[in-house]
Design an enzyme around this catalytic site. Structure first.
Site, PDB file in Angstrom:
ATOM      1  CD  GLU A  29      -9.386 -57.722 -53.143  1.00 31.00           C
ATOM      2  OE1 GLU A  29      -9.699 -58.480 -54.062  1.00 31.00           O
ATOM      3  OE2 GLU A  29      -8.760 -56.658 -53.311  1.00 31.00           O
ATOM      4  CD  GLU A  59      -6.945 -54.860 -55.327  1.00 35.98           C
ATOM      5  OE1 GLU A  59      -7.522 -53.752 -55.282  1.00 35.98           O
ATOM      6  OE2 GLU A  59      -7.564 -55.920 -55.460  1.00 35.98           O
ATOM      7  CG  PHE A  82      -6.280 -62.633 -61.079  1.00 34.45           C
ATOM      8  CD1 PHE A  82      -6.249 -63.412 -62.231  1.00 34.45           C
ATOM      9  CD2 PHE A  82      -7.295 -62.849 -60.159  1.00 34.45           C
ATOM     10  CE1 PHE A  82      -7.209 -64.395 -62.459  1.00 34.45           C
ATOM     11  CE2 PHE A  82      -8.257 -63.840 -60.386  1.00 34.45           C
ATOM     12  CZ  PHE A  82      -8.213 -64.614 -61.536  1.00 34.45           C
ATOM     13  CG  ASP A  84      -3.443 -59.606 -64.494  1.00 32.38           C
ATOM     14  OD1 ASP A  84      -3.128 -59.470 -65.677  1.00 32.38           O
ATOM     15  OD2 ASP A  84      -3.418 -60.720 -63.915  1.00 32.38           O
ATOM     16  CG  PHE A  85      -6.530 -57.769 -59.476  1.00 30.50           C
ATOM     17  CD1 PHE A  85      -6.872 -57.528 -60.800  1.00 30.50           C
ATOM     18  CD2 PHE A  85      -7.231 -58.758 -58.798  1.00 30.50           C
ATOM     19  CE1 PHE A  85      -7.874 -58.257 -61.426  1.00 30.50           C
ATOM     20  CE2 PHE A  85      -8.233 -59.483 -59.419  1.00 30.50           C
ATOM     21  CZ  PHE A  85      -8.553 -59.239 -60.732  1.00 30.50           C
ATOM     22  CG  HIS A 128      -8.485 -61.454 -64.783  1.00 29.16           C
ATOM     23  ND1 HIS A 128      -9.144 -60.393 -65.342  1.00 29.16           N
ATOM     24  CD2 HIS A 128      -8.988 -61.569 -63.523  1.00 29.16           C
ATOM     25  CE1 HIS A 128     -10.015 -59.896 -64.464  1.00 29.16           C
ATOM     26  NE2 HIS A 128      -9.943 -60.593 -63.362  1.00 29.16           N
TER      27      HIS A 128
END
Ligand SMILES: Cc1ncc(C[n+]2csc(CCOP(=O)(O)OP(=O)(O)O)c2C)c(N)n1
Ligand SMILES: Cc1ncc(C[n+]2csc(CCOP(=O)(O)OP(=O)(O)O)c2C)c(N)n1
Ligand SMILES: [Mg+2]
Ligand SMILES: [Mg+2]
Lengths: 322, 344, 322, 344
Positions: A29, A59, A82, A84-85, A128
């Site tokens: 992105e 994702e 991140f 986390d994503f 995050h």
């Protein structure tokens, strides 16, 4: 040698590999505008929007499409923004990328790199800030890399892109501005996967660490009154440099593993268990671990700090061992 | 939006290309024979893992794959034998794979749910519903990036349209205008669940169109219709027309797995659907066109014999050397561990 | 006491809790027809389709919807079918369920149970055989349970459903047919979370294990010529019963951790590291681990066996320690 | 499908409910003042984490939430201040949360991206795009299960429609016919990307309808129109009409985060969009209806003063006790570790 930030080093590495190998491309992105941290700045201009691909917020498909693209011969560099994503793309990474070669009996390969920026950074809170390198080290088929310096972020990213295995590449967000000498060259500066780096020698305690904690360990070693600390930056978590660690601990007799991730179930357990098993009788003190408490990372700086390992804590832990 | 094929006249049954239809009959007969043999082998204890039979759905695999070149790619789902055979994979290697033998298509490492044959562009079945969609899209993305003319076909079921990757993958394919044909095999079931009961809205076609991918409906049990529709869609994709969607209605004549007696649906329903068996329909068509019953019987007999030979071959094939378990994991640091069983 | 299978025990447990608490409901694919293994057989008939909800194939939303439903006061039991498919719902479990209470400063709770059947089972190959308990033990906020017997699958599931924290509940597919005595009662038979079970006493080596490996460890202990082995079934991986393990190893002086999961980065590392740290000087031998090699689980039985720990291997490993 | 609101006449501007519109003006002014103050506080170093401003989008939050009862629920995304304030949360606690103070809405544990106020049914902002959708659906599912009349509103952006949970969540909501209103705030951007560039097909409304959820378009910057549309949709949802979708077009007048100067779009575009500022439009409408400028100024001034007081309060509030880091993690085994910093 060029003085570069950790961030710019990664950009030079990617640009270098993209110049060298037309099969390499990046997807994620906002890459066309430089990516969320600026790691891709200027790359769309040089390589065009097809090779620096701006994707939807998808994702699972960023990762899954990279698997498909890799299986047919391209070499995608996946940006997860991140780490986390990346939890939105675990099936694609763990069930597909990591296993495809094996399940299909070696008919295909999945040479992709997935960049997953990790770590605590400016009150980013629970969604995050995670460091889940332990997860990926547990998954057969994945290589796991976590560079701590600009030179390593250059040399390891180049090696990761050339690697034919899927590589989970974890940059630390707090390290982006760190500067250092980087041997930028058309075909140089590569750092081999799986080899640790002796950051500083010492004879009392071996600290095994990686990513942002390398600096913290160095600072701890430099504290006045600290024992003589040898610091090893693993750089690659899987495979990790067992030989370097065992050699060092054989000399020092003491091992402290330090990581930013939650200690419980962290990768420190693997190292401590291995060292304890291999060097029983040689150890002068139990192998210790220093990692974050098993709590989510909080937002407020004073709470967030609870999850952050400091040089003082590391020095104290090392001192207690001697 | 291109004109939907639904409005076109039925392919002219009087002027069909008999050789081509016979080809379909042969392909479908081979798939059927393979799966019947696999089913028996399972009952006989030669197949250890789960097997999902595509009996009744062969028309889709055959009709679509007949329009692909060897270099084109497909991805499949858990019900992938038909797609794999129709794409040209070797039946003997497939059967050996189900038997977990060294000569298997995946050296025995994958089994039915991970069957693959990269030599004919078959990029793999998948044990995760919907997971083949992003993979197909990515393969198509790589083709576009490389200026490679090959295209990709992505097979999945009606159950998969309720998973996120369906939306993400189709959106992606259209956003990047990729050479991929999505084929939804709508057999009315997702395991024991009637898909309709958990699927909102008008269905696969509307979803696809809402993502900018034109959809074409087809009777999946009419192999001639599937062939014609696929021919047009494949041509569009090859011509750079972007992603296309084929919504093929069909029916799963057997249980979800070979071991599933499917008590959740009335026997009468299944019986009725057997009348619509694509192989039977194709046979009737060929007979109507004057093809001799004996010749059709021979095609079937050849297929059965081929499958039987594949079984015999598979049973005779060696089990893999256990050391093979350590290969093809990863190159970086795959030194053998000191003790097998003591992992590292 | 009733003689039940591990499978039926779980069904009785769920039915018992659903009778007791109208807020409890279950959701997942095919539940109305009993679920993929039959664990839900008859429940739709008793409780109706609203409380035994048949869902679309939407793992992410099965988990995510359960989070929302839990936040507003219901108590969902989530069925993931195979733990491998839960990899399609990791954001929902790890970023949402595990963290919601914390991030929102305690305003909400997420009392859900997510059933994730694990383990090797009849040549299920790489995407249907994983045991990733180590992942979830590493995530703050999650409780992780892995029952090994019918009585425990009854008592722990009931406790898990009553727990106000999100619980990852990992049944082993190979244990479904295992029979045993179960104290079925309207409000009894509960097994506390976080407490291990002393399976058999011994004085030479403590084996710490869980899930299907409990049987294997028992078999190993019973092998002729084996040393005197104490077997501890942890039952709950997080929190794990440190006191029971440390007490035992203090007595035996030796510890072997056995798990079906991949050894590298497995939860055995956490246990070995902890025991090594706490009982340094007490240990008569290094803590050993026995887990699967770091390879995907293969399909062919002869290859799959490479990933499977046997009683013989366990006995041999224990014997080598003495 | 119910008649789309797009065909209805515009709400009659001559006969508007002035008190209600003034209420919107006040709500929007409060959101604006809160965010301007937060922005300044960020520049002043009092806010450590990222802040996403909804400046320019206040009409959606205000228009929708005015139709909800205190007991109804909402879920939000990363850009959640407006939704939270409009749902009735306490501004002082929100500001303190941004400052990471003990008096914060989440005791300082969440920050802007995890702001929540369960007392007013605000079930949380979210740092993961699209993640609020299944959560909202699940909350609605629980309401239906319990026969509880409360409903749920789910706010998300146009970027979220490209994530899997969008499809899964809407399908689920319709399949179970749940009391949930989806509100897509279509501001044209997903971070630095023009959403259109990565979004295939006709857009959010078509996707929603393809999943069986009727969609209603609205000018999100016209708070009166949003209010009217939301009133109708909320009524339908309350009446058991199943899930509804509101597609609100708006514009993000500021950068993606407060720190983002948004160089990727022309200044002229932004300038022009400022003319369409929902607060300005609402003010013009009220002025046209004869509301005194001074009164409107006072509303704005009150809001600014309230925000300033919230800032002052927040700055004066205590930092959390570090021990608070250990609470609300989990009940099972959360004994304090022997050494803080030495995790367990
Ligand atoms: C993500 C995921 N969820 C659940 C399953 C279990 N499962 C395997 S096949 C299947 C039904 C699939 O239905 P459909 O896509 O229509 O294909 P069909 O079996 O009808 O060919 C299910 C639920 C799975 N393999 N992967
Ligand atoms: C899963 C996930 N991917 C990426 C991000 C990073 N991110 C945060 S906000 C955002 C843009 C979201 O766009 P939209 O949904 O339209 O909301 P808007 O910001 O326009 O209000 C992105 C990409 C994220 N938070 N979560
Ligand atoms: Mg189906
Ligand atoms: Mg947007």
């Amino acid at each position: 040698m060029t003085e570069l930030t950790y961030l710019d080093a990664s950009r030079e590495a990617l640009a270098g590999e993209m110049r060298r190998d037309p099969r390499v491309w990046a997807l994620g992105e906002d890459l066309g505008r430089g990516g969320v941290f600026g790691q891709y700045r200027g790359l769309a201009e040089e390589f065009g929007p097809a090779r620096i691909a701006d994707t939807p917020i998808s994702e699972a498909t960023i990762m899954g499409a990279a698997v498909g693209a890799a299986l047919v011969g391209s070499r995608p560099v996946v940006e997860m923004r991140f780490s986390d994503f990346a939890l939105c793309a675990v099936d694609e990474l763990v069930n597909q990328a990591a296993k495809a070669r094996y399940m299909f009996g070696g008919q295909g390969r999945v040479p992709l790199v997935v960049r997953q920026p990790i770590g605590m950074w400016r009150s980013s809170a629970a969604q995050h800030s995670q460091s889940l390198e332990a997860w990926y080290a547990h998954i057969p088929g994945l290589v796991v890399v976590a560079p701590a310096t600009p030179a390593d972020n250059y040399g390891l990213l180049r090696s990761a892109i050339r690697c034919d295995d899927p590589v989970v590449y974890m940059e630390h967000k707090d390290l982006w501005p760190l500067t250092g000498e980087v041997p930028v060259a058309a075909d140089g500066g590569l750092v081999p996967l799986g080899r640790g780096r002796l950051v500083r020698p010492g004879h009392d305690v071996t600290i095994v660490t990686w990513s942002r904690m390398v600096q913290v360990a160095e600072a701890a070693a430099a504290e006045p009154g600290a024992p003589s600390i040898e610091v090893i930056d693993l750089r690659t978590l899987w495979p990790w440099d067992r030989a370097m660690v065992l050699d060092s601990v054989r000399r020092t007799g003491r091992c402290l593993v330090v990581h930013e991730a939650v200690q419980a179930g962290g990768f420190g357990g693997e190292i401590a268990a291995t060292v304890g098993e291999e060097l029983f009788g040689v150890l002068k003190a139990p192998v210790r671990r220093l990692g974050a408490p098993r709590i989510p990372v909080a937002y407020a700086p004073v709470l967030e700090a609870t999850s952050r390992i400091t040089a003082g804590q590391v020095a104290a832990a090392a001192a207690r061992m001697v | 939006m291109p004109a939907s094929l639904v409005d076109r006249p039925q392919p002219d049954r009087a002027n069909i290309d008999r050789a081509r239809v016979l080809g379909h009959f042969r392909t479908m007969a081979r798939i059927r024979a393979f799966e019947e043999a696999a089913d028996q082998a399972l009952k006989d204890g030669h197949v250890k893992g789960a097997v999902h039979l595509s009996i009744g759905q062969e028309g889709v695999a055959s009709g679509v794959c007949a329009n692909l070149d060897r270099g084109d790619f497909i991805t499949s789902n858990h019900r992938g034998h038909g797609h794999t055979l129709a794409k040209g994979a070797d039946m003997t290697a497939m059967m050996a794979e189900l038997f977990g033998r060294a000569t298997g298509a995946c050296q025995g490492k994958g089994g039915s749910m991970h069957i693959a044959d990269f030599q004919v562009g078959m990029l793999g079945a998948n044990g995760v519903v919907g997971a083949g969609i992003p993979i197909a899209v990515g393969a198509a993305h790589a083709m576009k990036l490389a200026g490679d003319p090959r295209i990709v076909v992505c097979f999945f079921g009606d159950g998969a349209i309720n998973r996120g990757p369906f939306l993400e993958g189709l959106n992606w394919a259209k956003a990047f205008d990729l050479p991929v044909l999505f084929v939804c095999e709508d057999n009315g079931f997702a395991a024991t669940t009637r898909t309709r009961a958990v699927t909102a809205g008008p269905g696969p076609a509307a979803r696809s169109e809402s993502l900018g991918v034109p959809s074409t409906p087809v009777d999946g049990n009419d192999v001639v219709a599937v062939d014609a529709a696929a021919a047009e869609l494949v041509a569009r994709v090859r011509a750079g027309g972007g992603p296309q969607f084929l919504h093929a209605r069909t029916y799963r004549l057997r249980g979800h797995t070979a071991a599933d007696p499917a008590p959740y649906r009335p026997a009468a329903e299944v019986e009725e659907r057997w009348l619509d068996d694509p192989i039977r329909r194709c046979r009737d068509l060929l007979a109507l066109q004057g093809m001799a019953e004996a010749e059709l019987d021979r095609v079937r007999a050849d297929a059965v014999a081929e499958a039987a030979a594949a079984v015999a071959d598979g049973l005779a094939a060696p089990h893999p050397d256990p050391a093979l378990a350590w290969t093809d994991v990863q190159d970086v640091d795959m030194a053998e561990p000191a003790t097998v069983g003591a992992g590292r």
